[in-house]
Scaffold this motif. Structure first.
Motif, PDB file in Angstrom:
ATOM      1  N   MET A   1       0.848  -1.202   0.000  1.00 43.79           N
ATOM      2  CA  MET A   1       0.000   0.000   0.000  1.00 43.79           C
ATOM      3  C   MET A   1       0.880   1.248   0.000  1.00 43.79           C
ATOM      4  N   GLY A   2       0.283   2.371  -0.377  1.00 43.24           N
ATOM      5  CA  GLY A   2       1.057   3.606  -0.415  1.00 43.24           C
ATOM      6  C   GLY A   2       0.174   4.838  -0.459  1.00 43.24           C
ATOM      7  N   SER A   3      -0.910   4.841   0.334  1.00 43.13           N
ATOM      8  CA  SER A   3      -1.763   6.030   0.377  1.00 43.13           C
ATOM      9  C   SER A   3      -1.203   7.032   1.387  1.00 43.13           C
ATOM     10  N   ILE A   4      -1.290   8.307   1.041  1.00 40.76           N
ATOM     11  CA  ILE A   4      -0.755   9.373   1.892  1.00 40.76           C
ATOM     12  C   ILE A   4      -1.823  10.441   2.036  1.00 40.76           C
ATOM     13  N   ARG A   5      -2.048  10.865   3.286  1.00 37.76           N
ATOM     14  CA  ARG A   5      -3.060  11.889   3.547  1.00 37.76           C
ATOM     15  C   ARG A   5      -2.444  13.022   4.371  1.00 37.76           C
ATOM     16  N   LEU A   6      -2.648  14.246   3.921  1.00 40.58           N
ATOM     17  CA  LEU A   6      -2.210  15.429   4.654  1.00 40.58           C
ATOM     18  C   LEU A   6      -3.444  16.137   5.197  1.00 40.58           C
ATOM     19  N   ASN A   7      -3.449  16.347   6.506  1.00 38.87           N
ATOM     20  CA  ASN A   7      -4.583  17.006   7.157  1.00 38.87           C
ATOM     21  C   ASN A   7      -4.125  18.337   7.748  1.00 38.87           C
ATOM     22  N   LYS A   8      -4.494  19.438   7.072  1.00 40.85           N
ATOM     23  CA  LYS A   8      -4.174  20.794   7.548  1.00 40.85           C
ATOM     24  C   LYS A   8      -2.685  20.954   7.904  1.00 40.85           C
ATOM     25  N   VAL A   9      -1.835  20.423   7.045  1.00 45.24           N
ATOM     26  CA  VAL A   9      -0.392  20.485   7.266  1.00 45.24           C
ATOM     27  C   VAL A   9       0.116  21.900   6.985  1.00 45.24           C
ATOM     28  N   SER A  10       0.906  22.438   7.903  1.00 40.74           N
ATOM     29  CA  SER A  10       1.466  23.777   7.738  1.00 40.74           C
ATOM     30  C   SER A  10       2.935  23.779   8.107  1.00 40.74           C
ATOM     31  N   LYS A  11       3.642  24.801   7.603  1.00 39.58           N
ATOM     32  CA  LYS A  11       5.055  24.969   7.927  1.00 39.58           C
ATOM     33  C   LYS A  11       5.364  26.453   8.032  1.00 39.58           C
ATOM     34  N   VAL A  12       5.933  26.811   9.181  1.00 36.08           N
ATOM     35  CA  VAL A  12       6.285  28.207   9.437  1.00 36.08           C
ATOM     36  C   VAL A  12       7.765  28.287   9.766  1.00 36.08           C
ATOM     37  N   PHE A  13       8.458  29.222   9.113  1.00 36.11           N
ATOM     38  CA  PHE A  13       9.849  29.527   9.444  1.00 36.11           C
ATOM     39  C   PHE A  13       9.878  30.933  10.033  1.00 36.11           C
ATOM     40  N   GLY A  14      10.008  31.004  11.356  1.00 37.58           N
ATOM     41  CA  GLY A  14       9.990  32.323  11.998  1.00 37.58           C
ATOM     42  C   GLY A  14       8.661  33.010  11.780  1.00 37.58           C
ATOM     43  N   GLU A  15       8.698  34.180  11.126  1.00 42.11           N
ATOM     44  CA  GLU A  15       7.475  34.938  10.848  1.00 42.11           C
ATOM     45  C   GLU A  15       6.842  34.525   9.516  1.00 42.11           C
ATOM     46  N   MET A  16       7.552  33.716   8.737  1.00 35.19           N
ATOM     47  CA  MET A  16       7.094  33.415   7.390  1.00 35.19           C
ATOM     48  C   MET A  16       6.327  32.103   7.327  1.00 35.19           C
ATOM     49  N   LYS A  17       5.103  32.181   6.793  1.00 37.59           N
ATOM     50  CA  LYS A  17       4.289  30.988   6.562  1.00 37.59           C
ATOM     51  C   LYS A  17       4.618  30.444   5.178  1.00 37.59           C
ATOM     52  N   VAL A  18       5.435  29.431   5.133  1.00 33.87           N
ATOM     53  CA  VAL A  18       5.809  28.833   3.849  1.00 33.87           C
ATOM     54  C   VAL A  18       4.652  28.010   3.302  1.00 33.87           C
ATOM     55  N   ILE A  19       3.995  27.269   4.194  1.00 32.02           N
ATOM     56  CA  ILE A  19       2.803  26.500   3.836  1.00 32.02           C
ATOM     57  C   ILE A  19       1.732  26.814   4.871  1.00 32.02           C
ATOM     58  N   PRO A  20       0.735  27.632   4.526  1.00 29.46           N
ATOM     59  CA  PRO A  20      -0.287  28.027   5.505  1.00 29.46           C
ATOM     60  C   PRO A  20      -1.093  26.846   6.042  1.00 29.46           C
ATOM     61  N   SER A  21      -1.712  26.053   5.146  1.00 32.42           N
ATOM     62  CA  SER A  21      -2.492  24.887   5.569  1.00 32.42           C
ATOM     63  C   SER A  21      -2.913  24.107   4.331  1.00 32.42           C
ATOM     64  N   ILE A  22      -2.530  22.836   4.297  1.00 33.47           N
ATOM     65  CA  ILE A  22      -2.822  22.019   3.110  1.00 33.47           C
ATOM     66  C   ILE A  22      -3.523  20.727   3.506  1.00 33.47           C
ATOM     67  N   ASP A  23      -4.614  20.434   2.803  1.00 34.53           N
ATOM     68  CA  ASP A  23      -5.283  19.134   2.865  1.00 34.53           C
ATOM     69  C   ASP A  23      -5.079  18.458   1.520  1.00 34.53           C
ATOM     70  N   LEU A  24      -4.634  17.204   1.549  1.00 32.03           N
ATOM     71  CA  LEU A  24      -4.354  16.514   0.295  1.00 32.03           C
ATOM     72  C   LEU A  24      -4.425  15.010   0.503  1.00 32.03           C
ATOM     73  N   GLU A  25      -5.008  14.307  -0.482  1.00 32.24           N
ATOM     74  CA  GLU A  25      -5.060  12.847  -0.452  1.00 32.24           C
ATOM     75  C   GLU A  25      -4.368  12.281  -1.678  1.00 32.24           C
ATOM     76  N   ILE A  26      -3.455  11.361  -1.462  1.00 34.62           N
ATOM     77  CA  ILE A  26      -2.746  10.674  -2.538  1.00 34.62           C
ATOM     78  C   ILE A  26      -3.082   9.194  -2.427  1.00 34.62           C
ATOM     79  N   GLU A  27      -3.655   8.657  -3.481  1.00 31.30           N
ATOM     80  CA  GLU A  27      -4.112   7.266  -3.457  1.00 31.30           C
ATOM     81  C   GLU A  27      -2.954   6.306  -3.739  1.00 31.30           C
ATOM     82  N   ASN A  28      -3.116   5.073  -3.284  1.00 32.79           N
ATOM     83  CA  ASN A  28      -2.115   4.047  -3.510  1.00 32.79           C
ATOM     84  C   ASN A  28      -1.853   3.866  -5.004  1.00 32.79           C
TER      85      ASN A  28
END
Length: 332
Positions: A1-28
């Motif tokens: 299997m190889g399904s991947i799910r991102l639930n409201k994933v975010s990334k912040v470097f200091g004051e900078m929001k590189v990824i605000p919030s991502i929802d994504l589904e990748i099927e097997n």
């Protein structure tokens, strides 16, 4: 299997929001391409999935298991980088075998898996060579082979072809696509090249400033872009985007028309124009036409089109193929 799910994933470097919030589904088994301009967050998102960067928020699931806090080695993923990262003093055989040796596999298992990977990648005749004796494409195949022997849940490719020349990129693009068909393993591929995205992907994720602008098949994104960003980014040459009177006659702020959806005539048409640069590519000719009504447009015509600089021509868009965008840049 190889399904991947991102639930409201975010990334912040200091004051900078590189990824605000991502929802994504990748099927097997899907081949998913992250595409977007430089600095859009696509490589950062891949590194978050791989565990090479910590998330600032949200969760990442692989086959239903929350791996947000798991170390990269425990996620069952294999990453292929832009740089080959091969050991120059080791043979191809030893480079491919290295992760198995580190994992403590028996030599018989290592030999079998290396032989299988080498056969798939057409490297059997090069197993005793060192990286310095290989071409760029062969070195990249060795890097992929090192990932294959691990039998990962998913492959993660971070712009793996950007160091290769144009002709070799085309060849490797086909080889990676064929590899996906053979293995059936989930693949996530990062590129800034939308031609790579269009030709390789089952599903494209278009990113802009860390946000997902649209997710869909290549044809869906090409035929039904959700907004002006996707319309202008997907397609080569890119879509003509027109404002002013030509758009107002359709009741919107902006209209878009693909270069191949414009008819050309020497006698009559909707927009009178003057041919600027004509790029003759053999099978196609791309003409840049200056009009008073619709600005400068790109026209895609047959390779033997006898258009030259300074010619007066008339352009007529296919009304069925016109894309309309409102004041917010959204398709209507």
């Amino acid at each position: 299997m190889g399904s991947i799910r991102l639930n409201k994933v975010s990334k912040v470097f200091g004051e900078m929001k590189v990824i605000p919030s991502i929802d994504l589904e990748i099927e097997n088994g899907e081949f998913v391409v992250f595409v977007g301009p430089s600095g859009c967050g696509k490589s950062t998102l891949l590194r978050l999935i791989a565990g090479l960067e910590d998330t600032s928020g949200g969760t990442i699931e692989i086959d239903g298991k929350d791996v947000t806090s798991e170390a990269p080695a425990k996620r069952g993923l294999a990453m292929v980088f832009q740089s080959y990262a091969l050991y120059p003093h080791m043979t191809v055989r030893k480079n491919i075998a290295f992760p198995l040796k580190m994992a403590g596999e028996e030599q018989s298992v290592i030999d079998r898996k290396v032989a299988e990977a080498a056969k798939v990648l057409n490297l059997t005749d090069y197993l005793e060579r060192k990286p310095g004796q290989l071409s760029g494409g062969q070195r990249q195949r060795v890097a992929i082979g090192r990932a294959i022997v691990r039998q990962p849940t998913a492959f993660l490719f971070d712009e793996p072809l950007s160091n290769l020349d144009a002709a070799l990129r085309v060849t490797m693009r086909l080889e990676i696509s064929e590899l996906h068909q053979q293995l059936g393993t989930t693949m996530i591929y990062v590129t800034h090249d939308q031609v790579e995205a269009m030709t390789m992907a089952d599903k494209i994720v278009v990113l802009n400033r860390g946000n997902v602008e649209q997710v869909g098949s290549p044809l869906e994104l090409y035929s039904r872009p959700r907004n002006l960003f996707v319309a202008g980014f997907i397609g080569s040459p890119k879509m003509n985007l027109i404002e002013g009177a030509a758009a107002a006659s359709h009741g919107v702020k902006t209209i878009g028309i693909r270069p191949e959806h414009i008819a050309v005539s020497t006698t009559e048409g909707a927009w009178k124009g003057t041919v600027g640069v004509a790029e003759h590519l053999g099978s196609d000719t791309f003409c840049h036409v200056h009009t008073d009504t619709a600005g400068t447009l790109t026209l895609r015509t047959a390779g033997d089109a006898m258009l030259k600089h300074g010619d007066t021509i008339y352009l007529t868009p296919d009304e069925r193929r016109i894309h309309k965008f409102n004041n917010e840049g959204l398709a209507v």
